[in-house]
Design an enzyme around this catalytic site. Structure first.
Site, PDB file in Angstrom:
ATOM      1  N   HIS A  55      33.087  78.962  38.976  1.00  0.00           N
ATOM      2  CA  HIS A  55      32.893  78.272  40.258  1.00  0.00           C
ATOM      3  C   HIS A  55      31.502  77.624  40.317  1.00  0.00           C
ATOM      4  CE1 HIS A  55      34.742  77.738  44.204  1.00  0.00           C
ATOM      5  NE2 HIS A  55      33.517  77.740  44.698  1.00  0.00           N
ATOM      6  N   ASP A 104      31.337  72.815  46.190  1.00  0.00           N
ATOM      7  CA  ASP A 104      32.593  72.233  46.651  1.00  0.00           C
ATOM      8  C   ASP A 104      33.174  71.385  45.519  1.00  0.00           C
ATOM      9  OD1 ASP A 104      34.610  71.664  48.497  1.00  0.00           O
ATOM     10  OD2 ASP A 104      33.604  69.829  49.170  1.00  0.00           O
ATOM     11  N   ASN A 154      35.440  72.316  43.049  1.00  0.00           N
ATOM     12  CA  ASN A 154      35.778  72.964  41.783  1.00  0.00           C
ATOM     13  C   ASN A 154      37.242  72.764  41.398  1.00  0.00           C
ATOM     14  OD1 ASN A 154      33.255  74.412  40.937  1.00  0.00           O
ATOM     15  ND2 ASN A 154      33.468  75.160  43.026  1.00  0.00           N
ATOM     16  N   GLY A 155      38.132  72.819  42.381  1.00  0.00           N
ATOM     17  CA  GLY A 155      39.557  72.611  42.107  1.00  0.00           C
ATOM     18  C   GLY A 155      39.816  71.206  41.587  1.00  0.00           C
ATOM     19  N   SER A 175      38.460  70.879  38.160  1.00  0.00           N
ATOM     20  CA  SER A 175      39.288  71.583  37.169  1.00  0.00           C
ATOM     21  C   SER A 175      40.516  70.756  36.804  1.00  0.00           C
ATOM     22  CB  SER A 175      39.716  72.963  37.685  1.00  0.00           C
ATOM     23  OG  SER A 175      40.717  72.849  38.670  1.00  0.00           O
ATOM     24  N   TYR A 182      49.400  78.749  43.497  1.00  0.00           N
ATOM     25  CA  TYR A 182      48.148  78.438  42.788  1.00  0.00           C
ATOM     26  C   TYR A 182      47.051  79.427  43.193  1.00  0.00           C
ATOM     27  CZ  TYR A 182      43.776  75.864  41.868  1.00  0.00           C
ATOM     28  OH  TYR A 182      42.519  75.502  41.474  1.00  0.00           O
TER      29      TYR A 182
END
Length: 182
Positions: A29, A33, A35-36, A39, A71
């Site tokens: 992480h 803000d 990170n998703g 990824s 998820y």
């Protein structure tokens, strides 16, 4: 061992290595803000690098969004005890691979099953080697088949070596290979 070392060695399938890399990224992480989203960009980049082009045509982001509850659930389950190296990667691995399969199924629904005239990657590598006289290098294979990943080339070379159809001369990047006389 780094991600690159893992995939070059060829002991781990690139899709498994990518899934674990992405899980590690999400567990680290690194950003406050995003990170998703990052990824998913990394996922697309790595899939592309290893010849999985489905992300160019099907939105993996959308597939993940459509299964957002799952998820977050599998991410949570697979990140427990991650810092101690005792986490269970299998919920994440199953989820990640199911997203890739779903993307390919969606692509097939849209365009149907398409076979390229270029042929199977393993067969193309084997055909290249069969056509060589004398020594050849991995660099020559990469040049002849630029769309084939390093990991795939390594797997085919290892298969042929174990079958005693080729033998390496030297080690590392400067290694040359030759066909055996069997």
């Amino acid at each position: 061992m780094t991600f690159q070392d893992t995939v070059q060695k060829g002991d781990v399938h690139p899709l498994i290595a990518i899934a674990i890399f992405i899980l590690d990224f999400l567990c680290i992480h690194p950003f406050h803000d995003g990170n998703g989203r990052m990824s998913r960009l990394l996922t697309l980049l790595l899939l592309h690098k290893f010849g999985y082009e489905v992300g160019r045509y099907i939105s993996i982001e959308t597939l993940i969004e459509e299964s957002k509850e799952t998820y977050y659930d599998v991410l949570k389950r697979s990140s427990i005890h991650w810092h101690e190296g005792k986490n269970d990667i299998f919920p994440w691995l199953h989820y990640f691979l199911s997203i890739i399969v779903a993307a390919y199924k969606k692509l097939e629904e849209r365009v149907g099953y398409v076979e390229t005239s270029r042929g199977n990657k393993r067969k193309r590598i084997k055909d290249f080697i069969e056509g060589k006289i004398g020594y050849f290098t991995k660099e020559e294979i990469r040049h002849a088949c630029p769309d084939i990943s390093e990991a795939t080339i390594n797997r085919v070379l290892n298969e042929l070596k174990e079958a005693k159809k080729i033998t390496p001369i030297g080690k590392g990047r400067s290694a040359k290979w030759k066909k055996t006389s069997e």
